[in-house]
Design a protein around this motif. Structure first.
Motif, PDB file in Angstrom:
ATOM      1  N   ASP A  51       0.754  -0.955  -0.094  1.00 41.90           N
ATOM      2  CA  ASP A  51      -0.111  -0.112   0.032  1.00 41.90           C
ATOM      3  C   ASP A  51       0.833   1.082  -0.032  1.00 41.90           C
ATOM      4  OD1 ASP A  51      -2.329  -1.581   0.094  1.00 41.90           O
ATOM      5  OD2 ASP A  51      -2.617  -1.456   2.082  1.00 41.90           O
ATOM      6  N   LEU A  52       1.016   1.822  -1.259  1.00 47.22           N
ATOM      7  CA  LEU A  52       1.668   3.304  -1.294  1.00 47.22           C
ATOM      8  C   LEU A  52       1.045   4.247  -0.298  1.00 47.22           C
ATOM      9  CD1 LEU A  52       2.468   2.990  -4.899  1.00 47.22           C
ATOM     10  CD2 LEU A  52       4.090   2.493  -3.185  1.00 47.22           C
ATOM     11  N   LEU A  53      -0.474   4.576  -0.539  1.00 45.94           N
ATOM     12  CA  LEU A  53      -1.093   5.460  -0.113  1.00 45.94           C
ATOM     13  C   LEU A  53      -2.361   5.036   0.528  1.00 45.94           C
ATOM     14  CD1 LEU A  53      -1.002   8.067  -3.063  1.00 45.94           C
ATOM     15  CD2 LEU A  53       0.306   8.096  -0.999  1.00 45.94           C
ATOM     16  N   ASP A  54      -2.803   5.721   1.769  1.00 47.26           N
ATOM     17  CA  ASP A  54      -4.080   5.337   2.295  1.00 47.26           C
ATOM     18  C   ASP A  54      -4.618   6.844   3.025  1.00 47.26           C
ATOM     19  OD1 ASP A  54      -6.017   4.353   3.834  1.00 47.26           O
ATOM     20  OD2 ASP A  54      -5.001   3.393   5.232  1.00 47.26           O
ATOM     21  N   ILE A  55      -5.612   7.114   1.798  1.00 47.57           N
ATOM     22  CA  ILE A  55      -6.180   8.547   1.958  1.00 47.57           C
ATOM     23  C   ILE A  55      -7.648   8.625   2.039  1.00 47.57           C
ATOM     24  CG2 ILE A  55      -6.047  10.791   0.992  1.00 47.57           C
ATOM     25  CD1 ILE A  55      -3.487  10.466  -0.099  1.00 47.57           C
ATOM     26  N   ALA A  56      -8.271   9.201   2.902  1.00 48.01           N
ATOM     27  CA  ALA A  56      -9.792   9.398   2.828  1.00 48.01           C
ATOM     28  C   ALA A  56     -10.484   7.924   2.669  1.00 48.01           C
ATOM     29  CB  ALA A  56     -10.395  10.132   1.755  1.00 48.01           C
ATOM     30  N   LYS A  57      -9.767   7.018   3.358  1.00 48.99           N
ATOM     31  CA  LYS A  57     -10.221   5.595   3.484  1.00 48.99           C
ATOM     32  C   LYS A  57     -10.259   4.831   2.112  1.00 48.99           C
ATOM     33  CE  LYS A  57     -13.584   6.842   7.680  1.00 48.99           C
ATOM     34  NZ  LYS A  57     -14.786   6.857   7.785  1.00 48.99           N
ATOM     35  N   THR A  58      -9.269   5.227   1.298  1.00 45.26           N
ATOM     36  CA  THR A  58      -9.014   4.950   0.172  1.00 45.26           C
ATOM     37  C   THR A  58      -7.622   4.425   0.069  1.00 45.26           C
ATOM     38  OG1 THR A  58     -11.009   6.180  -0.763  1.00 45.26           O
ATOM     39  CG2 THR A  58      -9.023   4.959  -2.545  1.00 45.26           C
ATOM     40  N   ARG A  59      -7.290   3.367  -0.518  1.00 41.56           N
ATOM     41  CA  ARG A  59      -5.911   2.660  -0.378  1.00 41.56           C
ATOM     42  C   ARG A  59      -5.570   2.513  -2.027  1.00 41.56           C
ATOM     43  NH1 ARG A  59      -5.309  -2.100   4.235  1.00 41.56           N
ATOM     44  NH2 ARG A  59      -6.272  -0.614   5.897  1.00 41.56           N
ATOM     45  N   LEU A  60      -4.282   2.898  -2.385  1.00 40.15           N
ATOM     46  CA  LEU A  60      -3.536   2.831  -3.485  1.00 40.15           C
ATOM     47  C   LEU A  60      -2.520   1.692  -3.394  1.00 40.15           C
ATOM     48  CD1 LEU A  60      -3.404   3.381  -6.519  1.00 40.15           C
ATOM     49  CD2 LEU A  60      -1.733   5.321  -6.091  1.00 40.15           C
ATOM     50  N   ALA A  61      -2.052   0.623  -3.904  1.00 44.66           N
ATOM     51  CA  ALA A  61      -1.329  -0.293  -3.672  1.00 44.66           C
ATOM     52  C   ALA A  61      -0.599  -0.563  -5.072  1.00 44.66           C
ATOM     53  CB  ALA A  61      -1.768  -1.743  -3.153  1.00 44.66           C
ATOM     54  N   ILE A  62       0.709  -0.945  -4.968  1.00 39.40           N
ATOM     55  CA  ILE A  62       1.513  -1.438  -6.037  1.00 39.40           C
ATOM     56  C   ILE A  62       1.974  -3.038  -5.780  1.00 39.40           C
ATOM     57  CG2 ILE A  62       3.853  -0.589  -4.996  1.00 39.40           C
ATOM     58  CD1 ILE A  62       4.691   0.074  -7.805  1.00 39.40           C
ATOM     59  N   GLY A  63       1.619  -3.689  -7.056  1.00 40.50           N
ATOM     60  CA  GLY A  63       2.349  -4.813  -6.825  1.00 40.50           C
ATOM     61  C   GLY A  63       2.537  -5.654  -7.808  1.00 40.50           C
ATOM     62  N   GLY A  64       3.091  -6.837  -7.921  1.00 40.82           N
ATOM     63  CA  GLY A  64       3.246  -7.779  -9.279  1.00 40.82           C
ATOM     64  C   GLY A  64       3.430  -8.960  -8.469  1.00 40.82           C
ATOM     65  N   GLN A  65       3.249 -10.065  -9.871  1.00 44.11           N
ATOM     66  CA  GLN A  65       3.072 -11.602  -9.541  1.00 44.11           C
ATOM     67  C   GLN A  65       3.637 -12.311 -10.626  1.00 44.11           C
ATOM     68  OE1 GLN A  65      -1.317 -11.616  -9.277  1.00 44.11           O
ATOM     69  NE2 GLN A  65      -0.998 -12.973 -11.059  1.00 44.11           N
ATOM     70  N   PHE A  66       4.225 -13.260 -10.165  1.00 44.87           N
ATOM     71  CA  PHE A  66       4.747 -14.333 -11.017  1.00 44.87           C
ATOM     72  C   PHE A  66       4.286 -15.712 -11.190  1.00 44.87           C
ATOM     73  CE2 PHE A  66       7.961 -17.718 -11.887  1.00 44.87           C
ATOM     74  CZ  PHE A  66       8.747 -17.040 -13.301  1.00 44.87           C
ATOM     75  N   GLY A  67       3.986 -16.344 -12.262  1.00 42.00           N
ATOM     76  CA  GLY A  67       3.475 -17.631 -12.359  1.00 42.00           C
ATOM     77  C   GLY A  67       4.090 -18.435 -13.294  1.00 42.00           C
ATOM     78  N   VAL A  68       3.920 -19.589 -12.962  1.00 39.47           N
ATOM     79  CA  VAL A  68       4.490 -20.901 -13.735  1.00 39.47           C
ATOM     80  C   VAL A  68       3.422 -21.759 -13.929  1.00 39.47           C
ATOM     81  CG1 VAL A  68       5.527 -21.851 -11.773  1.00 39.47           C
ATOM     82  CG2 VAL A  68       6.496 -22.574 -14.198  1.00 39.47           C
ATOM     83  N   PHE A  69       3.375 -22.538 -15.220  1.00 37.20           N
ATOM     84  CA  PHE A  69       2.365 -23.542 -15.512  1.00 37.20           C
ATOM     85  C   PHE A  69       3.158 -24.827 -15.649  1.00 37.20           C
ATOM     86  CE2 PHE A  69       0.758 -19.338 -16.770  1.00 37.20           C
ATOM     87  CZ  PHE A  69      -0.532 -19.419 -16.325  1.00 37.20           C
TER      88      PHE A  69
END
Length: 459
Positions: A407-425
Motif C-alpha cells: 500500500d503506497l497511499l491510504d487517504i480518505a479511507k481509500t488505498r492505492l497499492a503497487i504489486g506484482g506477481q509471477f506464475g509458472v504452468f
C-alpha cells in the motif's frame, strides 16, 4: 490507453464523492448513549439487534449474523473475514460501497515458449453497492447492485491468461483468455425473516444474480483480493456468479444453512451490456457450515442446462466443496486461506476435476499471496484438434502464482497499492508444441480499493 485513464479518473471521482457524502451524513456524537467506535482489526461487525435503530447493521440474509459473513450471492465467508468498503447510514437504511480496480500490465508466456501467449495493458475492475433495512422487528430487506466496466477495459475477448477457457467471442471459444464480465454483474433483492436467534429463512432473486453452488466467487474471497487474475478453475466452481435469472430459498439452523436455487443455465452472451433471457432450466443445492468465526465450509451440487453457447447440446453436472479460513494476527496483521474442489461431468464425457488452494498474509501495508491450481482440461476446453489429440483426452494443468502487494497511499479511507506477481504452468508433454515446457507469466499493477472497515462494538 484513453479508456484506461478515463476509467481511473471516473473511479477516483467516485471515491472522493462517496467519502464526501459519508462525512456529510455522519451523525453528531451523542454522549447520552453508548458509542460504537472504530477500534482494532478484529473484522467483527455488531449485530443489528445490538445497534441503535438508526444504524441497521447485520448480515444480508440474517438479523442474527455479523455482516462480515457476507460473501457473494448467498454464500458465506468466515465471521472473522476482513471487509473493505465505505459505510453510509440514514435513519432506516445502511449502505456499503466496495470494489476493486487494477491498472496493470500482464505478459503471458514471457519466454515465448509457445504460440498461445499474449500481453497487454488493461484494467480488470468491479464496483458494488449493498443496501438493507429492517422490516418490522424480525424482517430484513436487502438489495445488491454490482457493475463492471470490463467490456471497456478488456474488450470483447477479455485479457490473456494461459489455459483459461470459457464463454466465447465472435462465435469462437475463448481459450487462453479470461472473458470480460457484464456491465450489470448483479441486480438482486432479498427478504429474510428471523424466527429466533438460531433460525431464519430467506428468499433471493437476481437478474442477474448468483445461484447456490460453489464457494464465494473469487473476486469476493479475502484470499484472492490482491490477485488481478481469475482462477483457471473459475468454471469448475464459481462460473455461475453472473446468472441472468436466479431464485434461491434458504434456511439457517444455527451454524448450518441449507439452500436451493433454480436458475438459467446458459452463461452470459457476447453482448455485455444487455439482459439475457431468463429460462430457469437449471437447479442447485448447497449446504453451508460455520463451525467457528474462523471457518466457512460448503458442499454443493447442481445441474446446469446448456451452459456454453457454442455447445448447446452439452449439460453439466457440477459438484463442489470448499473451506475458507480467516483469522486476525497480532499488530493489525491477518491471514486468509481458501481450498476448493470442483467436478464438471457431461454425458458421455469423463469427469473433469479442479483443485485450488490460495492464501494471503497481510503484514500491515504489505500483502503476500499465492495460488496453486490443478485443473483437468479437455480437448473442447482448450479448442484442440480431436483428430490429433483424441476426442476424450484429458490434459492436466498445474499453475502456481506468487505475488506481493504494498500500500503506497491510504487517504480518505481509500488505498492505492503497487504489486506484482509471477506464475509458472506445468502442462502435459503433448501440449509442448502449443505452450512450450513450463511457460511463465508475470505482471505488475496498481490497485485502487477501499480501506479496511475496523468496526468493533465498545460501550
Amino acid at each position: 490507453m484513453k479508456q484506461l485513464l478515463l476509467l481511473l479518473w471516473m473511479l477516483l471521482s467516485f471515491v472522493v464523492a462517496v467519502q464526501a457524502q459519508h462525512e456529510h451524513n455522519m451523525p453528531a456524537k451523542d454522549t447520552s448513549r453508548p458509542q460504537h467506535q472504530m477500534k482494532g482489526d478484529s473484522g467483527h461487525m455488531p449485530r443489528m439487534a445490538d445497534m441503535p435503530m438508526d444504524i441497521p447493521m447485520s448480515h444480508a440474509f440474517s438479523l442474527q449474523l455479523p455482516m462480515n459473513r457476507n460473501g457473494s450471492g448467498t454464500g458465506w465467508l468466515p465471521d472473522a473475514s476482513p471487509m473493505y468498503g465505505y459505510m453510509l447510514h440514514s435513519k432506516k437504511w445502511m449502505y456499503m460501497v466496495h470494489g476493486n480496480i487494477f491498472l496493470r500490465y500482464t505478459y503471458q508466456d514471457i519466454g515465448h515458449k509457445g504460440s498461445r501467449g499474449d500481453s497487454r495493458l488493461d484494467a480488470p475492475n468491479w464496483m458494488m453497492l449493498m443496501a438493507q433495512r429492517k422490516v418490522g422487528s424480525k424482517g430484513l430487506f436487502h438489495y445488491n447492485v454490482m457493475i463492471s466496466l470490463d467490456r471497456l477495459t478488456e474488450g470483447g475477448a477479455g485479457y490473456p491468461l494461459l489455459f483459461q477457457s470459457g464463454e466465447s467471442w465472435k462465435n469462437k471459444p475463448l481459450v487462453d483468455r479470461q472473458h470480460p464480465h457484464d456491465l450489470f454483474s448483479e441486480l438482486s433483492v432479498s427478504y429474510s425473516y428471523a424466527f429466533s436467534k438460531k433460525v431464519d429463512a430467506f428468499i433471493y432473486f437476481g437478474y442477474p444474480g448468483e445461484p447456490a453452488i460453489g464457494s464465494v466467487a473469487f473476486m469476493h474471497r479475502p484470499s484472492a483480493l490482491s490477485n488481478p487474475d481469475a482462477p483457471i478453475s473459475h468454471h469448475w466452481n464459481d462460473g455461475t456468479h453472473i446468472t441472468f435469472g436466479v431464485a434461491t430459498l434458504g434456511i439457517r439452523l444455527d451454524k448450518f444453512k441449507l439452500e436451493g436455487s433454480v436458475f438459467t443455465g446458459r452463461e452470459p452472451d457476447e453482448n455485455r451490456y444487455n439482459f439475457d433471457r431468463m429460462k430457469f432450466d437449471s437447479w442447485s443445492g448447497r449446504l453451508s457450515y460455520s463451525p467457528s468465526e474462523n471457518w466457512a465450509l460448503q458442499v454443493s451440487h447442481g445441474y446446469i442446462k446448456s451452459p456454453e453457447m457454442l455447445h448447446p447440446e452439452e449439460d453439466i453436472n457440477r459438484t463442489t466443496a470448499s473451506a475458507i479460513f480467516s483469522a486476525p494476527l497480532q499488530h493489525d496483521n491477518r491471514i486468509n486461506i481458501t481450498a476448493l474442489w470442483g467436478l464438471n461431468k457431461a454425458a458421455d464425457h469423463p469427469g473433469e476435476n479442479a483443485v485450488l488452494v490460495e492464501g494471503a498474509v497481510r503484514l500491515k501495508r504489505t500483502e503476500l499471496y499465492t495460488r496453486y491450481e490443478w485443473v483437468q482440461k479437455s480437448i473442447e476446453e482448450l479448442d484442440l484438434d480431436p483428430v490429433k489429440y483424441g476426442e476424450r483426452t484429458i490434459f492436466p494443468v498445474h499453475a502456481l502464482t506468487t505475488g506481493i502487494s504494498y500500500d503506497l497511499l491510504d487517504i480518505a479511507k481509500t488505498r492505492l497499492a503497487i504489486g506484482g506477481q509471477f506464475g509458472v504452468f506445468f502442462n502435459d508433454r503433448s501440449l509442448y508444441d502449443l505452450y512450450g515446457k513450463q511457460p511463465l507469466a508475470a505482471e505488475i499493477y496498481l490497485r485502487l480499493y477501499p480501506g479496511l472497515m475496523k468496526m468493533n462494538q465498545k460501550h
